[in-house]
Design a protein around this motif. Structure first.
Motif, PDB file in Angstrom:
ATOM      1  N   VAL A  26     -39.667 -24.828  -2.704  1.00  0.00           N
ATOM      2  CA  VAL A  26     -38.818 -24.431  -1.965  1.00  0.00           C
ATOM      3  C   VAL A  26     -37.908 -23.251  -2.641  1.00  0.00           C
ATOM      4  CG1 VAL A  26     -38.533 -26.378  -0.412  1.00  0.00           C
ATOM      5  CG2 VAL A  26     -36.887 -26.205  -2.497  1.00  0.00           C
ATOM      6  N   ALA A  27     -37.130 -22.539  -2.051  1.00  0.00           N
ATOM      7  CA  ALA A  27     -36.533 -21.416  -2.697  1.00  0.00           C
ATOM      8  C   ALA A  27     -35.097 -21.829  -3.172  1.00  0.00           C
ATOM      9  CB  ALA A  27     -36.131 -20.056  -1.837  1.00  0.00           C
ATOM     10  N   ALA A  28     -34.571 -21.540  -4.122  1.00  0.00           N
ATOM     11  CA  ALA A  28     -33.315 -21.579  -4.573  1.00  0.00           C
ATOM     12  C   ALA A  28     -32.240 -21.301  -3.494  1.00  0.00           C
ATOM     13  CB  ALA A  28     -32.834 -20.891  -5.887  1.00  0.00           C
ATOM     14  N   GLY A  29     -31.101 -21.883  -3.558  1.00  0.00           N
ATOM     15  CA  GLY A  29     -30.125 -21.255  -2.789  1.00  0.00           C
ATOM     16  C   GLY A  29     -28.777 -20.155  -3.585  1.00  0.00           C
ATOM     17  N   ASP A  30     -27.949 -19.861  -2.747  1.00  0.00           N
ATOM     18  CA  ASP A  30     -26.880 -18.922  -3.277  1.00  0.00           C
ATOM     19  C   ASP A  30     -25.881 -19.744  -3.830  1.00  0.00           C
ATOM     20  OD1 ASP A  30     -25.129 -16.993  -4.423  1.00  0.00           O
ATOM     21  OD2 ASP A  30     -25.715 -15.604  -2.680  1.00  0.00           O
ATOM     22  N   ALA A  31     -25.735 -20.091  -5.148  1.00  0.00           N
ATOM     23  CA  ALA A  31     -24.783 -21.043  -5.684  1.00  0.00           C
ATOM     24  C   ALA A  31     -23.535 -20.339  -5.870  1.00  0.00           C
ATOM     25  CB  ALA A  31     -25.033 -21.831  -6.730  1.00  0.00           C
ATOM     26  N   ARG A  32     -23.262 -19.062  -5.585  1.00  0.00           N
ATOM     27  CA  ARG A  32     -22.180 -18.187  -5.806  1.00  0.00           C
ATOM     28  C   ARG A  32     -21.531 -17.629  -4.478  1.00  0.00           C
ATOM     29  NH1 ARG A  32     -25.621 -16.305 -10.082  1.00  0.00           N
ATOM     30  NH2 ARG A  32     -24.920 -17.057 -12.191  1.00  0.00           N
ATOM     31  N   SER A  33     -22.219 -17.948  -3.387  1.00  0.00           N
ATOM     32  CA  SER A  33     -21.574 -17.474  -2.021  1.00  0.00           C
ATOM     33  C   SER A  33     -22.551 -18.396  -1.072  1.00  0.00           C
ATOM     34  CB  SER A  33     -22.149 -16.007  -1.875  1.00  0.00           C
ATOM     35  OG  SER A  33     -21.563 -15.683  -0.596  1.00  0.00           O
ATOM     36  N   TYR A  34     -21.458 -19.194  -0.548  1.00  0.00           N
ATOM     37  CA  TYR A  34     -21.826 -20.085   0.604  1.00  0.00           C
ATOM     38  C   TYR A  34     -20.937 -20.560   1.498  1.00  0.00           C
ATOM     39  CZ  TYR A  34     -19.905 -22.967  -3.426  1.00  0.00           C
ATOM     40  OH  TYR A  34     -19.204 -23.255  -4.261  1.00  0.00           O
ATOM     41  N   ASP A  35     -21.043 -21.137   2.668  1.00  0.00           N
ATOM     42  CA  ASP A  35     -20.223 -21.533   3.438  1.00  0.00           C
ATOM     43  C   ASP A  35     -20.622 -22.918   4.359  1.00  0.00           C
ATOM     44  OD1 ASP A  35     -22.208 -20.936   5.026  1.00  0.00           O
ATOM     45  OD2 ASP A  35     -21.247 -18.995   5.980  1.00  0.00           O
ATOM     46  N   GLY A  36     -21.444 -23.262   3.970  1.00  0.00           N
ATOM     47  CA  GLY A  36     -21.839 -24.587   4.471  1.00  0.00           C
ATOM     48  C   GLY A  36     -22.487 -24.652   5.815  1.00  0.00           C
ATOM     49  N   VAL A  37     -22.744 -23.316   6.093  1.00  0.00           N
ATOM     50  CA  VAL A  37     -23.239 -23.160   7.554  1.00  0.00           C
ATOM     51  C   VAL A  37     -24.947 -23.310   7.390  1.00  0.00           C
ATOM     52  CG1 VAL A  37     -23.295 -21.729   9.567  1.00  0.00           C
ATOM     53  CG2 VAL A  37     -21.159 -21.945   8.411  1.00  0.00           C
ATOM     54  N   CYS A  38     -25.614 -23.849   8.401  1.00  0.00           N
ATOM     55  CA  CYS A  38     -27.013 -23.732   8.321  1.00  0.00           C
ATOM     56  C   CYS A  38     -27.535 -22.401   8.588  1.00  0.00           C
ATOM     57  CB  CYS A  38     -27.466 -24.663   9.180  1.00  0.00           C
ATOM     58  SG  CYS A  38     -27.075 -26.443   8.898  1.00  0.00           S
ATOM     59  N   ALA A  39     -28.454 -21.867   7.841  1.00  0.00           N
ATOM     60  CA  ALA A  39     -29.056 -20.575   7.992  1.00  0.00           C
ATOM     61  C   ALA A  39     -30.638 -20.899   7.795  1.00  0.00           C
ATOM     62  CB  ALA A  39     -28.571 -19.542   7.018  1.00  0.00           C
ATOM     63  N   GLU A  40     -31.061 -19.635   8.173  1.00  0.00           N
ATOM     64  CA  GLU A  40     -32.430 -19.440   8.040  1.00  0.00           C
ATOM     65  C   GLU A  40     -33.000 -19.697   6.780  1.00  0.00           C
ATOM     66  OE1 GLU A  40     -35.191 -18.958  10.384  1.00  0.00           O
ATOM     67  OE2 GLU A  40     -33.566 -19.449  11.862  1.00  0.00           O
ATOM     68  N   PRO A  41     -34.075 -20.488   6.692  1.00  0.00           N
ATOM     69  CA  PRO A  41     -34.649 -20.862   5.237  1.00  0.00           C
ATOM     70  C   PRO A  41     -34.879 -19.367   4.524  1.00  0.00           C
ATOM     71  CG  PRO A  41     -35.781 -22.130   6.753  1.00  0.00           C
ATOM     72  CD  PRO A  41     -35.018 -21.173   7.553  1.00  0.00           C
ATOM     73  N   ALA A  42     -34.765 -19.476   3.208  1.00  0.00           N
ATOM     74  CA  ALA A  42     -34.863 -18.298   2.382  1.00  0.00           C
ATOM     75  C   ALA A  42     -36.516 -18.023   1.960  1.00  0.00           C
ATOM     76  CB  ALA A  42     -34.190 -18.706   0.941  1.00  0.00           C
ATOM     77  N   ALA A  43     -36.855 -17.077   1.419  1.00  0.00           N
ATOM     78  CA  ALA A  43     -38.050 -16.810   1.268  1.00  0.00           C
ATOM     79  C   ALA A  43     -38.798 -18.101   0.276  1.00  0.00           C
ATOM     80  CB  ALA A  43     -38.354 -15.564   0.404  1.00  0.00           C
ATOM     81  N   GLU A  44     -40.393 -17.899   0.142  1.00  0.00           N
ATOM     82  CA  GLU A  44     -40.795 -19.090  -0.602  1.00  0.00           C
ATOM     83  C   GLU A  44     -40.177 -19.106  -1.820  1.00  0.00           C
ATOM     84  OE1 GLU A  44     -45.353 -20.094  -2.292  1.00  0.00           O
ATOM     85  OE2 GLU A  44     -45.083 -19.404   0.010  1.00  0.00           O
TER      86      GLU A  44
END
Length: 607
Positions: free
Chosen positions: A390-408
């Protein structure tokens, strides 16, 4: 739920069996070090007045004796660590480093010491790349054995700093039991013999190493007595001169000479590349007092080790993700599915962000933020396994809202060894120590410092082998390589209730996370939590798992879309101490992994 642990219905019968075992193994029978090596391996002890747990009965007996003589948890931990350098020299010793986590009963604070090794000042970005081809040297055998991968050791400085901050004894006193064991010897067990055999090809390439560990050209026989008078003399040097005697002077020069010109045999064909460490590197080494990582999980406050350790953030993030689900209401296979998926997400972020925070910007606050965890948990499907990696998240910009999965995602190769060791100590005043220490590979760099009796680490192989300016774990001079060590202390209502840790390279994170889930969510006793079969999900297509885990959960997890890869090797080798109501201590060590550990209490219950 209560902020105190609950016990499973099996606890009463388990307690009865444990107490029965404790009666036959009193502290008076096993409180000696040195040549009397008849102490049993006791995986669980319950009682009061202090407790210790390690992977070796001699080591635990050293710690127990310190506690019984009035020492505190830090005194015991340092004495035990020194003893580990004698009886388990292939996993840890003064040629390595580690992370020391301490709960101070007087202040109620959890504090830590970073004793990780550092790269020498002359370390080049391409140190692990063959200039003739432009390709990385093969990890085996080129990088594993020799001076190029030796980091500046941090273990002696860690002991000094720990005793200075929290101890009641001197380094000289703390080293005495281990010095006796080194001088008088210990009985070789099957694990020591087997690990020597595994390393025989490497050890034969180095004169000082083969002289110590291959007497007569063969591994010491099981049941024989192994002595290390050179290490005893080294400990006496430290006892007289303090750690300055390690980082400056003749001993320091001996370390530098061994790194820059390894004592290779005339006929070896094994690559033994030289390193760049200097006397200045040793003289300038410093441990770092760091704030611990902290997360709240189902009412418990869980403290771990900050970068360059990746354990505190990765365990914490995985737990934060899992807190979005009611694991306790799930059947065990469903809970394990959630554990695998949460671990994959946390390991993806580990690969993207974790390195030495003194050199790279590690978003620790973001990685451990509940809002970030909610956003990551959106990608955990309770019914189906996600495609890995799975792809990493953005730990510097987030809002807790579900979004489309990132690229592989990309799952980089991890070369961190599954060696290392761990110890746990609690004293009568309520101080707690969790200490994980290592020399990396089983047998470290393979280099015994001539005339000094200890192996040097090969921790620099924990850096990414190929240099990438965007990689947080890239090689840089003076930097500390990323580690998975995860010494952990758990508080409830501001008071410690559990301390645990494990060796196992990158699988340490899995072991600690799974034990916490077992204990907090699945209602296991701490004895059951440490013995339960383990898996090591790390964002790979296949999840490495012990055969017992495959037997228990394989069919069900296949239905979720998981692929398990059985391993004959143990995943982790944990130690833990639980602090219950009224100060009742339940000290546990592995019952079978690596031959089993040894957990002891000062005053066994019922005595």
């Amino acid at each position: 739920m209560s902020r105190r642990f609950t016990r499973s219905s099996a606890f009463t019968s388990a307690l009865a069996m444990v107490l029965a075992g404790a009666v036959s193994a009193s502290p008076a029978d096993a409180a000696t070090a040195g040549s009397e090596q008849d102490s049993p391996r006791v995986p669980t002890s319950i009682g009061y007045g202090g407790a210790v747990s390690s992977l070796d009965p001699v080591v635990s007996d050293v710690g127990l004796k310190v506690l019984r003589q009035g020492g505190n948890a830090t005194d015991a931990a340092v004495a035990m660590a020194a003893a580990i350098g004698v009886t388990d020299p292939y996993s840890a010793g003064i040629g390595g480093g580690g992370f020391f986590v301490h709960y101070d009963a007087a202040t109620g604070q959890v504090e830590t010491i970073d004793g990780r090794e550092t790269a020498p000042a002359a370390m080049e970005h391409d140190a692990f790349v063959d200039p003739a081809t432009g390709e990385p040297y093969p990890f085996y055998p080129d990088l594993v054995t020799g001076g190029v991968s030796v980091g500046v050791p941090g273990t002696p400085a860690t002991w000094e700093r720990a005793l200075e901050r929290w101890g009641t004894t001197s380094l000289s006193q703390a080293l005495r039991p281990a010095t006796t064991v080194a001088e008088e010897g210990f009985v070789v067990d099957q694990l020591f013999h087997d690990q020597t055999v595994v390393n025989q090809g490497r050890f034969e390439a180095l004169t000082s190493t083969s002289e110590l560990f291959l007497p007569g050209g063969e591994a010491p026989e099981v049941g024989s007595v192994f002595r290390n008078p050179d290490l005893a003399a080294t400990y006496r040097t430290l006892a007289r001169g303090g750690v300055e005697a390690f980082y400056e002077g003749e001993l320091a020069q001996d370390v530098v000479d061994a790194v820059q010109a390894p004592p290779v045999t005339d006929d070896t064909e094994l690559p033994v590349p030289v390193g760049s460490m200097t006397a200045e590197d040793l003289a300038s080494y410093e441990v770092v007092d760091r704030d611990p990582t902290a997360v709240s999980y189902r009412g418990y406050d869980i403290f771990g080790m900050a970068p360059p350790a990746s354990g505190g953030t990765t365990v914490g993030e995985a737990l934060n993700i899992l807190e979005q689900f009611d694991l306790g209401s799930l059947e065990d296979p469903a809970a394990m599915h959630h554990y695998i998926e949460a671990s994959a997400l946390a390991y993806a972020d580990r690969a993207a962000y974790l390195g030495d925070g003194d050199f790279v910007d590690v978003p620790v606050a973001g990685l451990l933020d509940d809002t970030f965890a909610k956003e990551r948990a959106c990608l955990l499907n309770p019914e189906v396994a996600a495609a890995k990696p799975v792809a990493a998240g953005d730990a510097r910009s987030y809002d807790g809202v579900c979004a489309e999965p990132a690229a592989e995602g990309i799952n980089p190769e991890d070369t961190e060894s599954t060696s290392t060791t761990n110890l746990t100590a609690v004293d009568r005043w309520g101080n707690v120590v969790e200490y994980t220490l290592t020399i990396e590979q089983i047998g470290g760099s393979g280099i015994v410092v001539p005339g000094r009796g200890f192996l040097l680490n090969n921790e620099l192989t924990d850096f990414s082998i190929e240099y990438d300016a965007e990689d947080p774990n890239r090689i840089e001079a003076g930097k500390r390589p990323r580690s998975s060590m995860s010494p952990t202390i758990v508080l409830a209502d501001g008071r410690p209730v559990l301390a645990l840790g494990s060796p196992g390279g990158s699988q340490i994170i899995n072991t600690v996370t799974q034990m916490l889930i077992n204990r907090i969510d699945l209602g296991m006793t701490i004895e059951e939590a440490i013995a339960a079969p383990r898996a090591a999900p790390q964002n790979s297509v296949r999840t490495t798992a012990e055969q017992a885990f495959v037997d228990s959960y394989g069919t069900a997890l296949t239905g979720y879309g998981h692929t398990l890869r059985p391993t004959a090797n143990a995943i982790g080798a944990a130690t833990a101490i639980e602090i219950g109501p009224g100060g009742l201590l339940t000290a546990v060590a592995e019952p079978t992994r690596l031959g089993g550990g040894s957990a002891r209490v000062v005053w066994p219950a019922g005595h």
